[in-house]
Design a protein around this motif. Structure first.
Motif, PDB file in Angstrom:
ATOM      1  N   GLY A   6       0.884  -1.078   0.175  1.00  0.00           N
ATOM      2  CA  GLY A   6      -0.115  -0.111   0.095  1.00  0.00           C
ATOM      3  C   GLY A   6       0.903   1.027   0.079  1.00  0.00           C
ATOM      4  N   SER A   7       0.479   2.438   0.412  1.00  0.00           N
ATOM      5  CA  SER A   7       1.268   3.605   0.356  1.00  0.00           C
ATOM      6  C   SER A   7       2.343   3.362   1.420  1.00  0.00           C
ATOM      7  N   ALA A   8       3.342   4.186   1.368  1.00  0.00           N
ATOM      8  CA  ALA A   8       4.252   4.184   2.606  1.00  0.00           C
ATOM      9  C   ALA A   8       3.931   4.337   3.781  1.00  0.00           C
ATOM     10  N   ALA A   9       2.872   5.409   4.030  1.00  0.00           N
ATOM     11  CA  ALA A   9       2.430   5.567   5.312  1.00  0.00           C
ATOM     12  C   ALA A   9       1.760   4.124   5.849  1.00  0.00           C
ATOM     13  N   MET A  10       0.773   3.696   5.116  1.00  0.00           N
ATOM     14  CA  MET A  10       0.150   2.696   5.380  1.00  0.00           C
ATOM     15  C   MET A  10       0.993   1.397   5.696  1.00  0.00           C
ATOM     16  N   THR A  11       1.920   1.293   5.001  1.00  0.00           N
ATOM     17  CA  THR A  11       2.943   0.322   5.159  1.00  0.00           C
ATOM     18  C   THR A  11       3.532   0.240   6.390  1.00  0.00           C
ATOM     19  N   ARG A  12       4.099   1.661   6.675  1.00  0.00           N
ATOM     20  CA  ARG A  12       4.871   1.658   7.964  1.00  0.00           C
ATOM     21  C   ARG A  12       3.901   1.415   9.124  1.00  0.00           C
ATOM     22  N   ALA A  13       2.874   2.075   8.961  1.00  0.00           N
ATOM     23  CA  ALA A  13       1.937   1.641  10.193  1.00  0.00           C
ATOM     24  C   ALA A  13       1.442   0.250  10.636  1.00  0.00           C
ATOM     25  N   THR A  14       1.321  -0.402   9.104  1.00  0.00           N
ATOM     26  CA  THR A  14       0.902  -1.842   9.521  1.00  0.00           C
ATOM     27  C   THR A  14       2.192  -2.526   9.900  1.00  0.00           C
ATOM     28  N   LEU A  15       3.268  -2.484   9.517  1.00  0.00           N
ATOM     29  CA  LEU A  15       4.486  -3.205   9.895  1.00  0.00           C
ATOM     30  C   LEU A  15       4.697  -3.084  11.401  1.00  0.00           C
ATOM     31  N   ASP A  16       4.537  -1.729  11.936  1.00  0.00           N
ATOM     32  CA  ASP A  16       4.701  -1.263  13.252  1.00  0.00           C
ATOM     33  C   ASP A  16       3.580  -1.977  14.343  1.00  0.00           C
ATOM     34  N   ARG A  17       2.565  -2.074  13.650  1.00  0.00           N
ATOM     35  CA  ARG A  17       1.304  -2.907  14.428  1.00  0.00           C
ATOM     36  C   ARG A  17       1.486  -4.309  14.553  1.00  0.00           C
ATOM     37  N   LEU A  18       1.875  -4.801  13.391  1.00  0.00           N
ATOM     38  CA  LEU A  18       2.180  -6.317  13.331  1.00  0.00           C
ATOM     39  C   LEU A  18       3.329  -6.735  14.323  1.00  0.00           C
ATOM     40  N   ARG A  19       4.565  -5.948  14.142  1.00  0.00           N
ATOM     41  CA  ARG A  19       5.613  -6.506  15.124  1.00  0.00           C
ATOM     42  C   ARG A  19       4.991  -6.197  16.684  1.00  0.00           C
ATOM     43  N   ASP A  20       4.538  -5.165  16.796  1.00  0.00           N
ATOM     44  CA  ASP A  20       4.127  -4.915  18.368  1.00  0.00           C
ATOM     45  C   ASP A  20       3.279  -5.949  18.580  1.00  0.00           C
ATOM     46  N   THR A  21       2.236  -6.088  17.896  1.00  0.00           N
ATOM     47  CA  THR A  21       1.506  -7.539  18.352  1.00  0.00           C
ATOM     48  C   THR A  21       1.961  -8.971  18.227  1.00  0.00           C
ATOM     49  N   GLY A  22       3.426  -9.110  17.834  1.00  0.00           N
ATOM     50  CA  GLY A  22       3.734 -10.209  17.934  1.00  0.00           C
ATOM     51  C   GLY A  22       4.037 -11.139  16.816  1.00  0.00           C
ATOM     52  N   THR A  23       3.729 -10.594  15.561  1.00  0.00           N
ATOM     53  CA  THR A  23       4.097 -11.194  14.162  1.00  0.00           C
ATOM     54  C   THR A  23       5.638 -11.331  14.130  1.00  0.00           C
ATOM     55  N   PRO A  24       6.233 -12.410  14.009  1.00  0.00           N
ATOM     56  CA  PRO A  24       7.892 -12.342  13.589  1.00  0.00           C
ATOM     57  C   PRO A  24       8.044 -11.496  12.279  1.00  0.00           C
ATOM     58  N   ALA A  25       9.283 -10.900  12.471  1.00  0.00           N
ATOM     59  CA  ALA A  25       9.688  -9.992  11.160  1.00  0.00           C
ATOM     60  C   ALA A  25      10.108 -10.719  10.145  1.00  0.00           C
ATOM     61  N   GLU A  26      10.252 -12.078  10.085  1.00  0.00           N
ATOM     62  CA  GLU A  26      10.664 -12.937   9.312  1.00  0.00           C
ATOM     63  C   GLU A  26       9.576 -13.462   8.436  1.00  0.00           C
ATOM     64  N   ASN A  27       8.488 -13.447   9.048  1.00  0.00           N
ATOM     65  CA  ASN A  27       7.240 -13.963   8.285  1.00  0.00           C
ATOM     66  C   ASN A  27       6.624 -12.826   7.605  1.00  0.00           C
ATOM     67  N   ILE A  28       7.152 -11.621   7.462  1.00  0.00           N
ATOM     68  CA  ILE A  28       6.722 -10.482   6.819  1.00  0.00           C
ATOM     69  C   ILE A  28       7.302 -10.123   5.464  1.00  0.00           C
ATOM     70  N   GLN A  29       6.648  -9.798   4.513  1.00  0.00           N
ATOM     71  CA  GLN A  29       7.131  -9.255   3.146  1.00  0.00           C
ATOM     72  C   GLN A  29       6.280  -7.832   2.729  1.00  0.00           C
ATOM     73  N   PHE A  30       7.034  -7.006   2.405  1.00  0.00           N
ATOM     74  CA  PHE A  30       6.194  -5.751   1.995  1.00  0.00           C
ATOM     75  C   PHE A  30       6.666  -4.872   1.042  1.00  0.00           C
ATOM     76  N   ASP A  31       5.826  -4.231   0.275  1.00  0.00           N
ATOM     77  CA  ASP A  31       6.179  -3.281  -0.660  1.00  0.00           C
ATOM     78  C   ASP A  31       5.443  -2.050  -0.584  1.00  0.00           C
ATOM     79  N   PRO A  32       5.936  -1.054  -0.185  1.00  0.00           N
ATOM     80  CA  PRO A  32       5.338   0.567  -0.217  1.00  0.00           C
ATOM     81  C   PRO A  32       4.704   0.658  -1.786  1.00  0.00           C
ATOM     82  N   TYR A  33       3.544   0.929  -2.286  1.00  0.00           N
ATOM     83  CA  TYR A  33       3.079   0.917  -3.568  1.00  0.00           C
ATOM     84  C   TYR A  33       3.213   2.343  -4.078  1.00  0.00           C
TER      85      TYR A  33
END
Length: 250
Positions: free
Chosen positions: A223-250
């Motif tokens: 998604g947008s850079a702002a949406m991606t950053r916010a989502t990554l922060d919340r995912l990590r804060d709630t315990g999703t391991p960073a190695e499970n996540i792939q992302f692309d700011p659109y």
């Protein structure tokens, strides 16, 4: 030794204006060697010196079909020109595919988190997975500010009926559409799609992480850079391991 080709030409065959700020562009031309989930830079005749990064919304095809979803942004000369001024016959230059976002079809269940036209690469991946004999379960969260922003709700609704392994969760920040009319939306209203009862109210980061940590999932964010950053922060804060996540700011 012959050099590998890094630029391809594709011709616009369809330009569908879906919203005042959004269009779907379909092209046919050279067979671009991308994988579902990757993105490319494109050069368009309206602004040939300013390449625009876009993700194909269809998986690769032998006949060279491409589809892009483009939303104009404030001050975006290239995106605005694509949405308003593209015509059949325009020739686009497509540059080297990049990005590594993908789904392991033999891996665990998948969480896709798409903001706006960040849906495009996920559609490419979904259609590619539909060709596979035993794809993993996919939970697609797709978001917009209001229901009117969910530009592909009819397509996603129909896909979900056809693909038993796909669940779509449409997310909006407000159930109320803006009080100003969008002539393009009014022209193409369809009866197929999600109803208000299907919608979940909130931001994508809030809604997605309300389900807890995704410790055993493949998680993709676009998604947008702002949406991606916010989502990554919340995912990590709630315990999703960073190695499970792939992302692309659109």
């Amino acid at each position: 030794m012959q050099a590998t080709k890094t630029t391809w030409t594709s011709t616009v065959v369809e330009h569908h204006r879906l919203r005042h700020d959004l269009a779907v562009i379909r092209l046919i031309g050279d067979n671009v060697p991308f994988t579902p989930g990757q993105y490319v830079d494109v050069s368009v005749p309206q602004n040939p010196r300013l390449p625009r990064r876009l993700s194909p919304a269809l998986p690769p095809s032998l006949d060279g079909k491409l589809e892009f979803h483009v939303r104009s942004v404030p001050g975006g000369w290239v995106s605005g020109g694509i949405v308003t001024d593209t015509s059949p016959g325009d020739q686009w230059q497509i540059f080297e595919p990049r990005g590594t976002m993908s789904v392991d079809e033999d891996g665990p269940d998948v969480i896709m988190i798409a903001g706006g036209t960040g849906l495009a690469p996920f559609r490419s991946i979904l259609l590619d997975l539909a060709r596979r004999p035993n794809p993993p379960k996919v939970f697609l969260f797709t978001g917009g500010r209001t229901p009117r922003d969910l530009y592909a709700s009819d397509m996603l609704y129909l896909l979900m009926q056809e693909l038993p392994w796909l669940t779509v969760v449409p997310v909006v920040e407000s159930f109320a559409d803006p009080d100003w009319p969008d002539e393009w939306y009014e022209r193409i209203k369809v009866d197929v799609g999600f109803t208000e009862d299907d919608l979940v109210e909130g931001t994508l980061p809030e809604v997605v992480t309300s389900y807890g940590a995704f410790t055993e999932h493949q998680v993709l964010v676009c998604g947008s850079a702002a949406m991606t950053r916010a989502t990554l922060d919340r995912l990590r804060d709630t315990g999703t391991p960073a190695e499970n996540i792939q992302f692309d700011p659109y």
